[in-house]
Structure formats: C-alpha cells, structure tokens
Design an enzyme around this catalytic site. Structure first.
Site, PDB file in Angstrom:
ATOM      1  N   PHE A   8      20.210 -10.321 -22.944  1.00  0.00           N
ATOM      2  CA  PHE A   8      21.253 -10.984 -23.722  1.00  0.00           C
ATOM      3  C   PHE A   8      21.290 -12.466 -23.360  1.00  0.00           C
ATOM      4  O   PHE A   8      20.993 -12.847 -22.231  1.00  0.00           O
ATOM      5  CB  PHE A   8      22.618 -10.353 -23.452  1.00  0.00           C
TER       6      PHE A   8
ATOM      7  N   LYS B  68      11.571 -15.708 -19.792  1.00  0.00           N
ATOM      8  CA  LYS B  68      11.804 -14.448 -19.084  1.00  0.00           C
ATOM      9  C   LYS B  68      10.658 -13.462 -19.284  1.00  0.00           C
ATOM     10  O   LYS B  68      10.398 -12.623 -18.435  1.00  0.00           O
ATOM     11  CB  LYS B  68      13.109 -13.798 -19.551  1.00  0.00           C
TER      12      LYS B  68
ATOM     13  N   ASN C 146      32.653 -13.577 -13.757  1.00  0.00           N
ATOM     14  CA  ASN C 146      32.726 -14.185 -15.085  1.00  0.00           C
ATOM     15  C   ASN C 146      33.616 -13.327 -15.980  1.00  0.00           C
ATOM     16  O   ASN C 146      34.183 -12.329 -15.535  1.00  0.00           O
ATOM     17  CB  ASN C 146      31.315 -14.339 -15.680  1.00  0.00           C
TER      18      ASN C 146
ATOM     19  N   LYS D 156      38.718 -12.661   6.275  1.00  0.00           N
ATOM     20  CA  LYS D 156      39.395 -13.480   5.281  1.00  0.00           C
ATOM     21  C   LYS D 156      39.494 -14.924   5.766  1.00  0.00           C
ATOM     22  O   LYS D 156      39.916 -15.185   6.900  1.00  0.00           O
ATOM     23  CB  LYS D 156      40.793 -12.934   5.002  1.00  0.00           C
TER      24      LYS D 156
ATOM     25  N   LYS E  99      14.733 -18.803 -23.791  1.00  0.00           N
ATOM     26  CA  LYS E  99      14.962 -17.764 -22.790  1.00  0.00           C
ATOM     27  C   LYS E  99      13.970 -16.619 -22.937  1.00  0.00           C
ATOM     28  O   LYS E  99      13.431 -16.124 -21.946  1.00  0.00           O
ATOM     29  CB  LYS E  99      16.395 -17.236 -22.900  1.00  0.00           C
TER      30      LYS E  99
ATOM     31  N   ILE F   1      17.321 -11.099 -12.558  1.00  0.00           N
ATOM     32  CA  ILE F   1      16.965  -9.688 -12.757  1.00  0.00           C
ATOM     33  C   ILE F   1      16.031  -9.519 -13.950  1.00  0.00           C
ATOM     34  O   ILE F   1      15.004  -8.837 -13.867  1.00  0.00           O
ATOM     35  CB  ILE F   1      18.221  -8.821 -12.946  1.00  0.00           C
TER      36      ILE F   1
END
Length: 409
Positions: A323, A341, A209, A285, A337, A305
C-alpha cells in the site's frame, strides 16, 4: 448465474427509479427464480400493483395487516423467501431499517428478516451524501446488510452526482452470488497485514500512526469468504474465520512475515509500518523531571518489510502487494514505490481526504501493477475495495471467477 427454484422477496420504495424494478423482476424470472414483491405506499405513486402482479405472477403485498390468507405477512414472507432485495431503497426506508422502525409491511419484514439482505439505495446526490444517511448505511453495513452502491451521473431531479440506482446487472449479480456463493480463492494461502505498528519509547510511551487497520481486516474477511486460507498479522486482536497473529513493532511484524513467506501464494501488506523506531529504548519510565523543558529522542530507520520480502522471495511466488498512503503526488509516488520495492502491485490512496482512508469505512484507491497499468476505484466501502483488490491480483492467473460482492455479506 442460475437462480432456478430460488425465492426472491423484492422490496420497492417510493423513488423515481422504482420503474427499473420491473426489469429486475424480469431478470430474476428469466433466471428461474420466483419473485414476490412488497411495496410501500409511496411506491404506488410510481408503479402499479397490477403491473407488478402481472410480471411476478404473484400477489403484491402492501398492507401490514392484510390477513386474507390467515398468516401474518411479515412472518410468512420471511419464511417463504431465500433473500430480501430492496431496490430502490430511499433514504427514508434506510433510516427506518437502521433504527428498527416498523411502520409499514416492508420495514416490518426488514426487522424480522434473518437471511441474506440486499439494499440498493437511490436518491438525490445531496441526500445520499448527507452524513446522517451515510451513518445509517455504515451502521447497516457493519450489521451485515449488503449494499449495492448507487452510481454517479445525471439524476432525474436534474442534478449530477452520486445517487442513481446501481446498474441492474450489479444488483442481479449480487443476488446470484449470495444465493450461489463461489469460492474462487479456494486452495490459496494469503497473508495480510493490518494496523499501525507501535515503536516503544519506554514502558508507557510509544510512537505510531493513525492507521485503524480497517482495510486489512476487510481484505482478510473477504479473502476468507472467497475460500482462501488466510493469515492476518495485525497490531491488535481480530476475530474472524482466519488465523490471527498479533505483533506490535515493525521488527516483530517482519519476523512473522518472513516465517510465512514461503508458505503463501500471496502477501498483501496493508499495515502502516512505522518508518522509524527509537534508537535507545528505556526499560524504565522516563520521568519528566529528568528531561528538563525539552526531550530529544533519537530515531533510527526501521527495516523496510515490503522491500525485504520482495528480495527474499524465490521466483514469482508469492505475489506481493503493498500500500502507498500519500498526501501529495499520489500516482507519482506510488509508481516510484512499486519500482523501488520490487512488488507486483501497489494500492495507492490519498490520506489527506476526510471522507475516506484512515479510520473511515470507505476508501478510494488506484491499483497499480508492475507494468504501471493503473485501475482507479472510486470511493466505496472498504469491503467492496477489498473484493476488487483481490480480483485484480488473482485474475491474472486466469482462474479467478468474478463473484459479485460476497465480501460485504
């Protein structure tokens, strides 16, 4: 904070808020500091040397080559002072300092100064938001200069925006903090994660990301300066006054965090952890000649996590903050969230903005606790955001002393 015996060099440049520097001098003097002032020629349009001299009880310095005391001013004043504060600082002076231009006494002093340095900008809002001005501020911040950001409101020019000189108490507290650094997090152990995790497809390809890791690095540096013993788990090598463990994938990061879980007083999950990973990693590959015109890659969910460590902790230790990077429904998604969590804090930011967030040195966040109390922090540097986040997390213990802004030193 006591400034008894401290020596402050105050720079005043040519802006309408120069008159506020008179009160700043009085604040420093009341705290026991000695003040000497250096003015640009344009500052003389707003304040007089006689007024400054009366308040400081010292000679006022203006000219680069005033050798009446047989000592080069830009060297002797640097040696004399403990800190250099420029308030207000115009866009012109900031640009000169950023580019090493020494065409007056104040900018010559700036080039020669190697002690704590504070710059408090004040200017028209359009000037402050000009990309060139912002680039100069970012450059100086990166080099270690301390900025006290201007405030938003009505300006002398009649505009309404960001550019008004910061509250003098903020400038005073920043000065006091740099001269008398506190360590409110001494004895605390803090683990911070940073960067975007990497999920390999084959030996040469991966998915990830846009996270730069800057917010996590600012948190690690700030926590370290505030006295904490910091462990930074990042997806790339970071140098600093803390332990740095490098991991790549979400699974690797989870393993390291779990190892550290019972050792920490606080964990701040600032890393952008990939939600998905490749189901079937290829050890060789993948050749495009073997995939045809399209290539379907199957993804499976990564471990969560934040949720995992919240479930595994015993009691209320460690404090856990996560975050929430959102592109829509920011507060709603962040509130959901923190409930799902089980963490103590969520720091929410809007990743759709171009002037903050991913890859930027700036951020604008909401800090939400588990009771859904919300604190909004308007756009400022990530160093300053880091300080506020740490204050917000630890002041609930009742023994955190607010420090000014040592983290951006």
């Amino acid at each position: 904070m006591n400034l008894e015996g401290k020596k402050i060099l105050l720079g005043i440049t040519g802006g309408i808020s120069a008159y506020k520097s008179l009160e700043l001098i009085r604040m420093y003097k009341r705290a026991g500091a000695e003040v000497k002032a250096v003015l640009t020629n344009n500052a003389l349009e707003f304040v007089t040397p006689l007024t400054i001299q009366t308040l400081t009880n010292n000679k006022v310095y203006i000219n680069n080559f005033d050798t009446s005391d047989y000592s080069p001013e830009h060297i002797s004043l640097c040696d004399w002072s403990d800190i250099f504060v420029i308030a207000p600082a115009t866009a012109n002076t900031i640009a000169k300092i950023a580019n090493g231009i020494c065409d007056n006494l104040l900018t010559s002093l700036s080039a020669a100064y190697n002690k704590p340095f504070i710059i408090a900008p004040a200017m028209n809002c359009n000037m402050y938001n000009n990309p060139v001005v912002q680039e100069n501020i970012t450059k100086l911040t990166t080099l270690g200069y301390n900025f006290v950001a201007p405030e938003t409101g009505f300006l002398a020019c009649g505009a309404n925006g960001t550019g008004r000189l910061a509250d003098l108490n903020k400038i005073y507290l920043r000065t006091a903090e740099l001269l008398n650094p506190l360590k409110p997090l001494e004895g605390k152990r803090i683990l911070i994660t940073a960067g975007g995790t990497i999920e390999k497809i084959d030996p040469v390809r991966y998915i990830s990301n846009f996270s730069s890791g800057k917010m996590g690095i600012s948190l690690a540096k700030c926590a370290s300066k505030l006295g904490a013993k910091v462990t930074l788990i990042s997806t790339f090598k970071v140098d600093g006054d803390f332990e740095n463990i490098v991991t790549l994938s979400a699974e690797e990061m989870l393993k390291e965090v779990e190892t550290q879980l019972d050792l920490q007083d606080c964990i701040i999950m600032a890393a952008a952890v990939a939600d998905w990973k490749i189901k079937n990693y290829s050890s060789q590959k993948v050749k495009k000649t073997n995939t045809g015109d399209s290539w379907n890659i199957e993804l499976v969910k990564n471990p969560d996590i934040l949720k995992t460590i919240c479930k595994k902790r015993t009691g209320e230790k460690p404090i856990i903050a996560g975050f929430s990077a959102e592109s829509e429904n920011l507060l709603q998604n962040a509130s959901e969230k923190i409930k799902s969590k089980g963490c103590d804090f969520i720091i929410a930011n809007d990743i759709s903005r171009t002037d903050s967030g991913f890859s930027s040195d700036y951020n604008e966040v909401y800090i939400i606790d588990k009771k859904l109390n919300t604190k909004f922090i308007e756009r400022t540097t990530k160093d300053e955001i880091a300080k506020i986040i740490l204050e917000s997390i630890f002041e609930q213990t009742g023994n955190y002393i607010k420090t000014g802004s040592v983290c951006s030193a």
